[in-house]
Design a protein around this motif. Structure first.
Motif, PDB file in Angstrom:
ATOM      1  N   GLN A 186     -91.906  23.273  61.560  1.00 24.07           N
ATOM      2  CA  GLN A 186     -93.101  23.800  60.900  1.00 24.07           C
ATOM      3  C   GLN A 186     -93.059  25.332  60.846  1.00 24.07           C
ATOM      4  O   GLN A 186     -92.623  25.990  61.785  1.00 24.07           O
ATOM      5  CB  GLN A 186     -94.361  23.338  61.626  1.00 24.07           C
ATOM      6  CG  GLN A 186     -94.651  21.855  61.465  1.00 24.07           C
ATOM      7  CD  GLN A 186     -95.948  21.429  62.142  1.00 24.07           C
ATOM      8  OE1 GLN A 186     -96.737  22.267  62.576  1.00 24.07           O
ATOM      9  NE2 GLN A 186     -96.163  20.135  62.243  1.00 24.07           N
ATOM     10  N   SER A 187     -93.537  25.860  59.721  1.00 25.78           N
ATOM     11  CA  SER A 187     -93.545  27.313  59.514  1.00 25.78           C
ATOM     12  C   SER A 187     -94.943  27.906  59.603  1.00 25.78           C
ATOM     13  O   SER A 187     -95.089  29.122  59.666  1.00 25.78           O
ATOM     14  CB  SER A 187     -92.971  27.626  58.126  1.00 25.78           C
ATOM     15  OG  SER A 187     -93.821  27.098  57.105  1.00 25.78           O
ATOM     16  N   GLY A 188     -95.952  27.044  59.577  1.00 20.37           N
ATOM     17  CA  GLY A 188     -97.319  27.547  59.503  1.00 20.37           C
ATOM     18  C   GLY A 188     -97.793  27.741  58.074  1.00 20.37           C
ATOM     19  O   GLY A 188     -98.950  28.080  57.840  1.00 20.37           O
ATOM     20  N   GLU A 189     -96.875  27.526  57.101  1.00 18.92           N
ATOM     21  CA  GLU A 189     -97.229  27.714  55.696  1.00 18.92           C
ATOM     22  C   GLU A 189     -97.797  26.443  55.065  1.00 18.92           C
ATOM     23  O   GLU A 189     -98.439  26.513  54.020  1.00 18.92           O
ATOM     24  CB  GLU A 189     -95.986  28.147  54.903  1.00 18.92           C
ATOM     25  CG  GLU A 189     -95.406  29.490  55.319  1.00 18.92           C
ATOM     26  CD  GLU A 189     -96.310  30.649  54.956  1.00 18.92           C
ATOM     27  OE1 GLU A 189     -96.990  30.554  53.911  1.00 18.92           O
ATOM     28  OE2 GLU A 189     -96.368  31.624  55.707  1.00 18.92           O
ATOM     29  N   ASN A 214     -91.235  24.433  55.143  1.00 21.76           N
ATOM     30  CA  ASN A 214     -90.725  24.422  56.515  1.00 21.76           C
ATOM     31  C   ASN A 214     -89.878  25.638  56.827  1.00 21.76           C
ATOM     32  O   ASN A 214     -89.584  26.465  55.960  1.00 21.76           O
ATOM     33  CB  ASN A 214     -89.930  23.135  56.767  1.00 21.76           C
ATOM     34  CG  ASN A 214     -90.845  21.965  57.089  1.00 21.76           C
ATOM     35  OD1 ASN A 214     -91.987  22.153  57.492  1.00 21.76           O
ATOM     36  ND2 ASN A 214     -90.354  20.747  56.930  1.00 21.76           N
ATOM     37  N   LYS A 215     -89.453  25.711  58.105  1.00 24.63           N
ATOM     38  CA  LYS A 215     -88.712  26.870  58.601  1.00 24.63           C
ATOM     39  C   LYS A 215     -87.386  26.427  59.224  1.00 24.63           C
ATOM     40  O   LYS A 215     -87.335  25.480  59.993  1.00 24.63           O
ATOM     41  CB  LYS A 215     -89.557  27.606  59.650  1.00 24.63           C
ATOM     42  CG  LYS A 215     -88.891  28.859  60.221  1.00 24.63           C
ATOM     43  CD  LYS A 215     -89.835  29.627  61.117  1.00 24.63           C
ATOM     44  CE  LYS A 215     -90.205  28.823  62.342  1.00 24.63           C
ATOM     45  NZ  LYS A 215     -91.048  29.590  63.278  1.00 24.63           N
ATOM     46  N   ARG A 216     -86.315  27.128  58.876  1.00 29.49           N
ATOM     47  CA  ARG A 216     -85.010  26.861  59.466  1.00 29.49           C
ATOM     48  C   ARG A 216     -84.909  27.480  60.860  1.00 29.49           C
ATOM     49  O   ARG A 216     -85.778  28.241  61.285  1.00 29.49           O
ATOM     50  CB  ARG A 216     -83.898  27.429  58.581  1.00 29.49           C
ATOM     51  CG  ARG A 216     -83.820  26.822  57.184  1.00 29.49           C
ATOM     52  CD  ARG A 216     -82.645  27.409  56.414  1.00 29.49           C
ATOM     53  NE  ARG A 216     -82.515  26.821  55.089  1.00 29.49           N
ATOM     54  CZ  ARG A 216     -83.118  27.285  54.005  1.00 29.49           C
ATOM     55  NH1 ARG A 216     -83.900  28.366  54.095  1.00 29.49           N
ATOM     56  NH2 ARG A 216     -82.969  26.696  52.836  1.00 29.49           N
ATOM     57  N   SER A 220     -85.776  31.508  58.274  1.00 30.83           N
ATOM     58  CA  SER A 220     -85.997  31.498  56.828  1.00 30.83           C
ATOM     59  C   SER A 220     -86.761  30.240  56.416  1.00 30.83           C
ATOM     60  O   SER A 220     -86.686  29.207  57.076  1.00 30.83           O
ATOM     61  CB  SER A 220     -84.658  31.579  56.078  1.00 30.83           C
ATOM     62  OG  SER A 220     -83.833  30.473  56.406  1.00 30.83           O
ATOM     63  N   LEU A 221     -87.491  30.344  55.313  1.00 32.90           N
ATOM     64  CA  LEU A 221     -88.356  29.256  54.862  1.00 32.90           C
ATOM     65  C   LEU A 221     -87.696  28.479  53.717  1.00 32.90           C
ATOM     66  O   LEU A 221     -86.877  29.015  52.969  1.00 32.90           O
ATOM     67  CB  LEU A 221     -89.702  29.813  54.401  1.00 32.90           C
ATOM     68  CG  LEU A 221     -90.490  30.633  55.433  1.00 32.90           C
ATOM     69  CD1 LEU A 221     -91.830  31.055  54.857  1.00 32.90           C
ATOM     70  CD2 LEU A 221     -90.674  29.873  56.721  1.00 32.90           C
ATOM     71  N   ILE A 248     -86.194  21.427  47.701  1.00 30.13           N
ATOM     72  CA  ILE A 248     -86.608  21.781  46.339  1.00 30.13           C
ATOM     73  C   ILE A 248     -86.906  23.270  46.233  1.00 30.13           C
ATOM     74  O   ILE A 248     -87.659  23.704  45.362  1.00 30.13           O
ATOM     75  CB  ILE A 248     -87.844  20.956  45.903  1.00 30.13           C
ATOM     76  CG1 ILE A 248     -89.018  21.164  46.877  1.00 30.13           C
ATOM     77  CG2 ILE A 248     -87.505  19.488  45.783  1.00 30.13           C
ATOM     78  CD1 ILE A 248     -90.324  20.577  46.376  1.00 30.13           C
ATOM     79  N   SER A 249     -86.307  24.058  47.135  1.00 30.43           N
ATOM     80  CA  SER A 249     -86.576  25.504  47.142  1.00 30.43           C
ATOM     81  C   SER A 249     -86.220  26.140  45.803  1.00 30.43           C
ATOM     82  O   SER A 249     -86.986  26.967  45.277  1.00 30.43           O
ATOM     83  CB  SER A 249     -85.795  26.177  48.266  1.00 30.43           C
ATOM     84  OG  SER A 249     -86.128  25.623  49.517  1.00 30.43           O
TER      85      SER A 249
END
Length: 500
Positions: A186-189, A214-216, A220-221, A248-249
């Protein structure tokens, strides 16, 4: 073509092996014989057996002991074993046979039909087990080699399995993910509402579809399109969750770029409409003045110096608008050429002073023009475009100043990280100033601090745009400082080449 199933028969008596083979001859199988426990264990190294039929009483190693060895070997621990004996029909030995891992215990004499029926059952079970194993292998390889990420959790959300694509995408190894909760990504986004909807859907027994930001591992997102489904056992109870996710970035970035392009196109359309409205207004105003002056002159049929001057000023205003439009067109199409030539700065300021003397006098303003003492008086530059830059700035300053001073000052400053000197030009006024939120907008094409048709000051919003582009094409920069009600200072910095 599938290989034949194999049956291992073990007996220390040759006649018993021949009898067993005779019973099994009607089956489409391969029978492998062994006359001792050690020979049987050696055979398991070279063959995969669907079933083992063991004699109980054998020298060196009994059938029970052989069964225990088979159970302790990872490759044969699931091998079905049928014991056959004539010597030990009692319940104690029968129990020992089952305890040793046998699935059946047959006492001689036996009916061959019964033995065949039981053998067929175990052969069918082996076929089903091998088919399930093949299916699991295909499924496992499909997951392993899948071009999308696959993540499997238990019902508490603890990660049990991940595929290489997920590790490649996130930067985590399988060991770093297994045993963790997916919130490690989780990234918080992603909004809390998304996760609430996810669990509400899963707990109701349905599959959830949605997106995560999400977060790597490296911080990076990335964007994922996910489908998360419950996995049920034979009783219908949920035992796992499987998430299939696609990166799908790139698609999201393309959509965002497209949205920005759409917004830019809309802004350009609005700017075009605003420009046409302003142009119509600005051209109609002097035209009305000229028309009115001509109608009065035609009616009076006498020379009127004031009307003639008014008409000339209106014509000059129209010419100035047209010249600015042509200049903007040349800048946009890169048709401008720049010529370096010697320039005397005192003569440049004197020429500019004469150009704007009438405008300054008409508004009752003070015009100050100065050169710093350390500034070289002769420089190498494009004189025409330098004059045009300063003229645009002076015209703007006079236009938006009702009382006070317009000042032009030129000096020399260092080039910062560069050793090359810089020509600094400051044009300061005591005019109306510019709102802070519009200070960067004034450099955009056809834009003014007030671009309504009812504004007090004319113009089509090209002056500062032309000045900025000319300065940049000459290798310089432009900036401004402004305070509403106090005034504005526009600063241009250009490369300075001194001449002796």
């Amino acid at each position: 073509m599938n290989a034949l199933q194999k049956i291992l028969i073990v007996d220390d008596r040759k006649e018993n092996l021949i009898a067993l083979r005779q019973v099994l001859r009607c089956l489409d199988v391969e029978v492998v014989e062994a006359s001792s426990g050690n020979a049987a264990l050696a055979a398991t190294l070279d063959h995969r057996f669907a079933l083992a039929i063991l004699d109980v009483m054998m020298p060196e190693m009994s059938g029970f002991e052989l069964a225990e060895h088979l159970r302790n070997d990872e490759n044969t621990r699931l091998l079905p074993i049928i014991f056959i004996t004539a010597a030990y029909p009692d319940e104690l030995h029968i129990f020992s046979g089952y305890e040793a891992g046998g699935v059946d215990y047959i006492v001689k004499p036996y009916a061959s039909e019964i033995l065949l029926a039981k053998v067929k059952i175990f052969l069918e079970l082996d076929s089903q087990r091998q088919e399930l194993k093949r299916s699991n292998l295909v499924l496992g390889r499909a997951v392993e080699q899948s071009p999308v990420s696959v993540l499997i959790t238990d019902t508490d959300g603890v990660i049990q399995q991940v595929n290489p694509k997920l590790c490649e995408l996130t930067g985590y190894s399988p060991g770093e993910l297994i045993g963790q909760n997916p919130r490690i990504l989780q990234s918080g986004e992603t909004s809390p509402e998304t996760y609430r909807a996810l669990w509400d859907t899963l707990l109701s027994g349905n599959a959830w579809r949605g997106m995560f930001h999400n977060k790597r591992k490296d911080g990076s997102l990335f964007w994922e399109q996910a489908v998360i489904s419950p996995v049920r056992n034979d009783e219908g109870a949920v035992i796992q969750y499987v998430a299939v996710k696609e990166d799908i970035s790139d698609r999201i970035r393309m959509e965002q770029d497209l949205q920005r392009a759409r917004e830019d196109a809309e802004c350009a359309g609005q700017a075009k409409l605003r420009f046409l409205q302003i142009m119509s207004h600005e051209l109609r105003t002097p035209l009305n003045g000229i028309l009115g002056a001509l109608q009065i002159l035609e009616y009076d049929k006498v020379y009127n110096a004031e009307l003639t001057t008014s008409a000339k000023q209106a014509l000059f205003s129209m010419i100035d608008i047209i010249d600015n439009m042509l200049e903007a067109s040349r800048l946009e199409s890169s048709e401008l050429s720049f010529t370096q030539a010697p320039l005397q700065l005192e003569l440049l300021l004197a020429t500019l002073g004469r150009m704007f003397s009438v405008a300054v006098q008409n508004k009752g303003l003070h015009l100050r023009m100065s050169l710093a003492e350390d500034l070289p008086r002769r420089i190498l530059t494009d004189a025409a475009h330098l004059k045009q830059i300063i003229a645009h700035l002076m015209s703007n300053a006079i236009k938006f100043t009702e009382q006070g001073t317009v000042e032009v000052r030129m000096n020399q400053e260092s080039g910062g990280t560069s050793d090359r000197p810089v020509l600094r030009i400051d044009v300061r006024d005591t005019g109306i100033g510019i709102d802070p939120d519009k200070q960067q907008l004034v450099f955009a094409l056809f834009t003014q601090g007030d671009d309504s048709l009812t504004r007090l000051h004319g113009g089509i919003g090209l002056g500062l745009t032309l000045t900025k582009r000319l300065a940049e094409l000459m290798g310089g920069t432009i900036g401004l400082q402004s305070c509403v009600g106090i005034g504005t200072t526009v600063t241009v910095r250009l490369p300075l080449v001194q001449l002796p």
